[in-house]
Design a protein around this motif. Structure first.
Motif, PDB file in Angstrom:
ATOM      1  N   LEU A 107     -32.863 -34.217  14.127  1.00  0.00           N
ATOM      2  CA  LEU A 107     -33.654 -33.978  12.922  1.00  0.00           C
ATOM      3  C   LEU A 107     -34.634 -35.094  12.647  1.00  0.00           C
ATOM      4  O   LEU A 107     -35.699 -34.876  12.058  1.00  0.00           O
ATOM      5  N   GLY A 108     -34.300 -36.308  13.063  1.00  0.00           N
ATOM      6  CA  GLY A 108     -35.141 -37.455  12.746  1.00  0.00           C
ATOM      7  C   GLY A 108     -36.347 -37.615  13.652  1.00  0.00           C
ATOM      8  O   GLY A 108     -37.395 -38.101  13.225  1.00  0.00           O
ATOM      9  N   ILE A 109     -36.215 -37.222  14.907  1.00  0.00           N
ATOM     10  CA  ILE A 109     -37.334 -37.334  15.849  1.00  0.00           C
ATOM     11  C   ILE A 109     -38.215 -36.100  15.707  1.00  0.00           C
ATOM     12  O   ILE A 109     -37.714 -34.969  15.732  1.00  0.00           O
ATOM     13  N   PRO A 110     -39.526 -36.249  15.540  1.00  0.00           N
ATOM     14  CA  PRO A 110     -40.409 -35.083  15.367  1.00  0.00           C
ATOM     15  C   PRO A 110     -40.260 -34.083  16.507  1.00  0.00           C
ATOM     16  O   PRO A 110     -40.162 -34.467  17.672  1.00  0.00           O
ATOM     17  N   ALA A 111     -40.236 -32.798  16.146  1.00  0.00           N
ATOM     18  CA  ALA A 111     -40.036 -31.744  17.142  1.00  0.00           C
ATOM     19  C   ALA A 111     -41.176 -31.693  18.152  1.00  0.00           C
ATOM     20  O   ALA A 111     -40.983 -31.291  19.303  1.00  0.00           O
ATOM     21  N   ASN A 112     -42.381 -32.094  17.748  1.00  0.00           N
ATOM     22  CA  ASN A 112     -43.528 -32.047  18.656  1.00  0.00           C
ATOM     23  C   ASN A 112     -43.711 -33.345  19.421  1.00  0.00           C
ATOM     24  O   ASN A 112     -44.700 -33.524  20.123  1.00  0.00           O
ATOM     25  N   TYR A 113     -42.747 -34.281  19.302  1.00  0.00           N
ATOM     26  CA  TYR A 113     -42.871 -35.543  20.030  1.00  0.00           C
ATOM     27  C   TYR A 113     -42.713 -35.295  21.528  1.00  0.00           C
ATOM     28  O   TYR A 113     -41.827 -34.567  21.963  1.00  0.00           O
ATOM     29  N   GLY A 114     -43.577 -35.922  22.324  1.00  0.00           N
ATOM     30  CA  GLY A 114     -43.492 -35.823  23.775  1.00  0.00           C
ATOM     31  C   GLY A 114     -43.938 -34.495  24.334  1.00  0.00           C
ATOM     32  O   GLY A 114     -43.529 -34.108  25.436  1.00  0.00           O
ATOM     33  N   THR A 115     -44.791 -33.774  23.600  1.00  0.00           N
ATOM     34  CA  THR A 115     -45.239 -32.455  24.076  1.00  0.00           C
ATOM     35  C   THR A 115     -46.667 -32.498  24.633  1.00  0.00           C
ATOM     36  O   THR A 115     -47.318 -31.476  24.740  1.00  0.00           O
ATOM     37  N   ASN A 116     -47.124 -33.693  24.978  1.00  0.00           N
ATOM     38  CA  ASN A 116     -48.496 -33.801  25.469  1.00  0.00           C
ATOM     39  C   ASN A 116     -48.552 -34.248  26.922  1.00  0.00           C
ATOM     40  O   ASN A 116     -49.558 -34.770  27.378  1.00  0.00           O
TER      41      ASN A 116
ATOM     42  N   VAL B  24     -39.451 -34.644  31.735  1.00  0.00           N
ATOM     43  CA  VAL B  24     -39.459 -33.199  31.994  1.00  0.00           C
ATOM     44  C   VAL B  24     -39.020 -32.417  30.759  1.00  0.00           C
ATOM     45  O   VAL B  24     -39.647 -31.424  30.367  1.00  0.00           O
ATOM     46  N   PHE B  25     -37.929 -32.844  30.113  1.00  0.00           N
ATOM     47  CA  PHE B  25     -37.336 -32.069  29.017  1.00  0.00           C
ATOM     48  C   PHE B  25     -37.575 -32.680  27.639  1.00  0.00           C
ATOM     49  O   PHE B  25     -37.066 -32.157  26.651  1.00  0.00           O
ATOM     50  N   SER B  26     -38.262 -33.789  27.536  1.00  0.00           N
ATOM     51  CA  SER B  26     -38.546 -34.552  26.319  1.00  0.00           C
ATOM     52  C   SER B  26     -37.390 -35.489  26.000  1.00  0.00           C
ATOM     53  O   SER B  26     -36.206 -35.140  26.165  1.00  0.00           O
ATOM     54  N   ALA B  27     -37.746 -36.682  25.540  1.00  0.00           N
ATOM     55  CA  ALA B  27     -36.740 -37.693  25.207  1.00  0.00           C
ATOM     56  C   ALA B  27     -35.847 -37.218  24.069  1.00  0.00           C
ATOM     57  O   ALA B  27     -34.654 -37.524  24.028  1.00  0.00           O
ATOM     58  N   ARG B  28     -36.414 -36.462  23.156  1.00  0.00           N
ATOM     59  CA  ARG B  28     -35.652 -35.973  21.996  1.00  0.00           C
ATOM     60  C   ARG B  28     -34.485 -35.103  22.436  1.00  0.00           C
ATOM     61  O   ARG B  28     -33.343 -35.295  21.999  1.00  0.00           O
ATOM     62  N   MET B  29     -34.737 -34.142  23.319  1.00  0.00           N
ATOM     63  CA  MET B  29     -33.680 -33.242  23.760  1.00  0.00           C
ATOM     64  C   MET B  29     -32.690 -33.956  24.684  1.00  0.00           C
ATOM     65  O   MET B  29     -31.495 -33.664  24.665  1.00  0.00           O
ATOM     66  N   CYS B  30     -33.177 -34.892  25.502  1.00  0.00           N
ATOM     67  CA  CYS B  30     -32.272 -35.650  26.366  1.00  0.00           C
ATOM     68  C   CYS B  30     -31.292 -36.473  25.538  1.00  0.00           C
ATOM     69  O   CYS B  30     -30.100 -36.533  25.852  1.00  0.00           O
ATOM     70  N   LEU B  31     -31.786 -37.104  24.486  1.00  0.00           N
ATOM     71  CA  LEU B  31     -30.921 -37.924  23.656  1.00  0.00           C
ATOM     72  C   LEU B  31     -29.875 -37.068  22.951  1.00  0.00           C
ATOM     73  O   LEU B  31     -28.701 -37.443  22.849  1.00  0.00           O
ATOM     74  N   PHE B  32     -30.280 -35.899  22.471  1.00  0.00           N
ATOM     75  CA  PHE B  32     -29.332 -34.994  21.812  1.00  0.00           C
ATOM     76  C   PHE B  32     -28.269 -34.514  22.810  1.00  0.00           C
ATOM     77  O   PHE B  32     -27.074 -34.483  22.494  1.00  0.00           O
ATOM     78  N   ALA B  33     -28.700 -34.153  24.012  1.00  0.00           N
ATOM     79  CA  ALA B  33     -27.748 -33.698  25.034  1.00  0.00           C
ATOM     80  C   ALA B  33     -26.753 -34.805  25.390  1.00  0.00           C
ATOM     81  O   ALA B  33     -25.567 -34.535  25.618  1.00  0.00           O
ATOM     82  N   CYS B  34     -27.223 -36.047  25.417  1.00  0.00           N
ATOM     83  CA  CYS B  34     -26.335 -37.168  25.736  1.00  0.00           C
ATOM     84  C   CYS B  34     -25.245 -37.335  24.674  1.00  0.00           C
ATOM     85  O   CYS B  34     -24.086 -37.617  25.003  1.00  0.00           O
ATOM     86  N   THR B  35     -25.601 -37.167  23.414  1.00  0.00           N
ATOM     87  CA  THR B  35     -24.593 -37.293  22.358  1.00  0.00           C
ATOM     88  C   THR B  35     -23.558 -36.172  22.447  1.00  0.00           C
ATOM     89  O   THR B  35     -22.383 -36.387  22.150  1.00  0.00           O
ATOM     90  N   ILE B  36     -23.980 -34.980  22.868  1.00  0.00           N
ATOM     91  CA  ILE B  36     -23.037 -33.873  23.046  1.00  0.00           C
ATOM     92  C   ILE B  36     -22.049 -34.193  24.170  1.00  0.00           C
ATOM     93  O   ILE B  36     -20.844 -33.935  24.061  1.00  0.00           O
ATOM     94  N   LEU B  37     -22.555 -34.765  25.264  1.00  0.00           N
ATOM     95  CA  LEU B  37     -21.675 -35.153  26.367  1.00  0.00           C
ATOM     96  C   LEU B  37     -20.668 -36.207  25.931  1.00  0.00           C
ATOM     97  O   LEU B  37     -19.493 -36.171  26.320  1.00  0.00           O
ATOM     98  N   ILE B  38     -21.121 -37.171  25.127  1.00  0.00           N
ATOM     99  CA  ILE B  38     -20.204 -38.197  24.617  1.00  0.00           C
ATOM    100  C   ILE B  38     -19.117 -37.560  23.765  1.00  0.00           C
ATOM    101  O   ILE B  38     -17.937 -37.922  23.856  1.00  0.00           O
ATOM    102  N   CYS B  39     -19.493 -36.597  22.954  1.00  0.00           N
ATOM    103  CA  CYS B  39     -18.518 -35.883  22.121  1.00  0.00           C
ATOM    104  C   CYS B  39     -17.490 -35.159  22.984  1.00  0.00           C
ATOM    105  O   CYS B  39     -16.276 -35.286  22.767  1.00  0.00           O
ATOM    106  N   ILE B  40     -17.963 -34.408  23.986  1.00  0.00           N
ATOM    107  CA  ILE B  40     -17.045 -33.667  24.862  1.00  0.00           C
ATOM    108  C   ILE B  40     -16.124 -34.633  25.604  1.00  0.00           C
ATOM    109  O   ILE B  40     -14.905 -34.417  25.702  1.00  0.00           O
TER     110      ILE B  40
END
Length: 467
Positions: free
Chosen positions: A126-135, A14-30
């Motif tokens: 930054l490493g995962i392409p911004a347009n990845y998973g947009t299809n 639903v939200f793309s793997a790229r954004m999910c992975l980034f959100a997960c790292t933020i949760l780990i930080c918090i």
């Protein structure tokens, strides 16, 4: 981790793997910040819950990225690297934390993980392409539409089912009330997914897949046997060999090095195509119990250290190879559009193994150890040693604070408990081979997939008509 991992496959769609992975790292930080600044046990547990919520998606979403971005020739290697990263982190974390905690305390150890998580998240973003998973079908949806498509009732029921189930089994004794409530929530979840949810967390194609179901059960049993080694190899080092705590944790290095090597070698030399890996998953799983049988008979004070290190290395080697083969074979048994969901489920059942291993394996180990200690002290005529037995059950390192005959009895009792545990793990892993054999080797036909999809559409239409 276990309760949220099955949701990550759908959320990454639903939200793309790229954004999910980034959100997960933020949760780990918090979560790391909350844990490191906690002054009460309740706040400490809140921090661990937040950290676990983030960690639930890291392994799952990383595997999804590998499956979707790597070519068939590279897929096995990168899956091996993902698994290796996890297991290397486990082994290094145990060693580093064990060495640093007496020097700097536990709070800085948790606190230093927060900036590491942020750096990792930025690097991934930054490493995962911004347009990845947009299809996919969700690409054109607005954020509000995406949020509306989430199956909230299914998420709540699934989380409740898993949390209650693990709560009932993970304590020092079985709690019947959470287990009963868990078995009430499970059929409600299935009913929700099959009859109510417009966009279910786990689609019907996955719920009806024999291969996926048996793979999940085989994975949890296999990893339960594996966790016997991860939990109790350090106990062997402490109680039987008399190593200091930091050195005892280092016994995880060779076994996790074997785990990393097994997954990478299988991926590099063999998993270089689409298709079935049925025979290879069975062979690697069938060799695994042999290492547990060997460990059962060499977990003694007389065994040379290099022999034990070699045995745990090969135990890890076969684990890494088997998990890689089983995961790739499970993808062969399902259609590509549900691969993220399948990966989430396999990761969830793999996560169960730690809780089940500690609850069931730990109970067996404690019972055998207690009986052996009581019998040993009584046979030696050493009188009432209930307080000492209670102390030895809770602290393996206290064995080498004893002297003379009491020390010999304590070491022998730990040897008996380790032998019983590893033999039980061997029996479980043999059963797992039979379960994995039931997954089959034929890929699903598109016609069956289309028939299930039609059933889902008909169900949705009947709901709309009824409303």
């Amino acid at each position: 981790m276990s309760s949220l991992a099955p949701l990550m496959g759908r959320l990454s769609q639903v939200f793309s793997a790229r954004m999910c992975l980034f959100a997960c790292t933020i949760l780990i930080c918090i979560g790391s910040v909350v844990t490191s600044t906690s002054s009460t046990f309740a706040m400490f547990m809140v921090g661990r819950v937040i950290t676990g919520s983030g960690a639930a998606g890291v392994l799952v979403v990383a595997a999804i990225l590998v499956i979707q971005m790597a070519s068939p020739k590279q897929r096995g290697v990168y899956l091996g690297l993902v698994n290796s990263g996890m297991t290397v982190g486990v082994s290094l974390g145990a060693v580093i934390a064990g060495a640093l905690e007496p020097i700097i305390g536990w709070k800085p150890i948790f606190g230093m993980q927060a900036p590491l998580a942020i750096l990792a998240g930025i690097g991934l973003l930054l490493g995962i392409p911004a347009n990845y998973g947009t299809n996919n079908e969700y690409t054109t949806h607005s954020l509000r539409e995406k949020l509306a498509r989430i199956d909230y009732s299914g998420c709540v029921l699934l989380i409740a089912t898993i949390v209650l189930f693990l709560l009932g089994l993970s304590g020092p004794r079985v709690l019947p009330t959470p287990l009963v409530l868990s078995f009430v929530c499970l059929p409600l979840f299935v009913l929700n997914e099959t009859r109510i949810a417009y966009d279910p967390v786990i689609p019907m194609t996955v719920l009806r897949s024999r291969g996926t179901l048996l793979t999940c059960f085989a994975t949890v049993g296999f990893m339960m046997a594996r966790w016997c080694v991860l939990f109790y190899a350090p106990v062997y080092s402490l109680a039987v060999r008399g190593w200091p705590p930091a050195a005892a944790g280092s016994i995880l290095i060779p076994t996790n090095a074997g785990f990393a090597s097994g997954g990478i070698l299988a991926g590099y030399f063999h998993i270089r195509r689409h298709g079935s890996f049925y025979a290879h998953s069975l062979i690697s799983m069938a060799l695994f119990p042999i290492t547990l049988l060997i460990l059962a008979f060499i977990s003694t004070a007389r065994t040379p250290s290099w022999v034990y290190i070699t045995a745990v290395f090969f135990n890890g080697l076969l684990t890494g190879a088997a998990l890689n083969y089983v995961l790739v074979h499970s993808l062969h048994l399902t259609l590509p559009d549900v691969h993220p969901i399948v990966l989430s489920l396999v990761a969830t059942f793999r996560g169960f193994a730690g809780s089940f291993g500690s609850a069931i394996g730990g109970g067996l180990f404690a019972r055998v150890l207690h009986k052996s200690l009581v019998t040993g002290f009584e046979d030696a005529g050493l009188g009432d040693n209930r307080d000492l037995i209670r102390q030895l059950l809770g602290s393996p390192r206290d064995v080498y604070r004893l002297e003379g005959e009491k020390k010999a009895i304590a070491i022998s009792s730990y040897e008996d408990a380790l032998k019983a545990l590893f033999l039980a793990g061997m029996g479980l892993s043999i059963l797992v081979v039979a379960i994995q054999a039931g997954t089959g080797w034929k890929e699903p036909s598109k016609s069956s997939h289309e028939r299930i999809a039609e059933d889902e559409v008909e169900g949705e239409e009947s709901l709309v008509a009824g409303s």
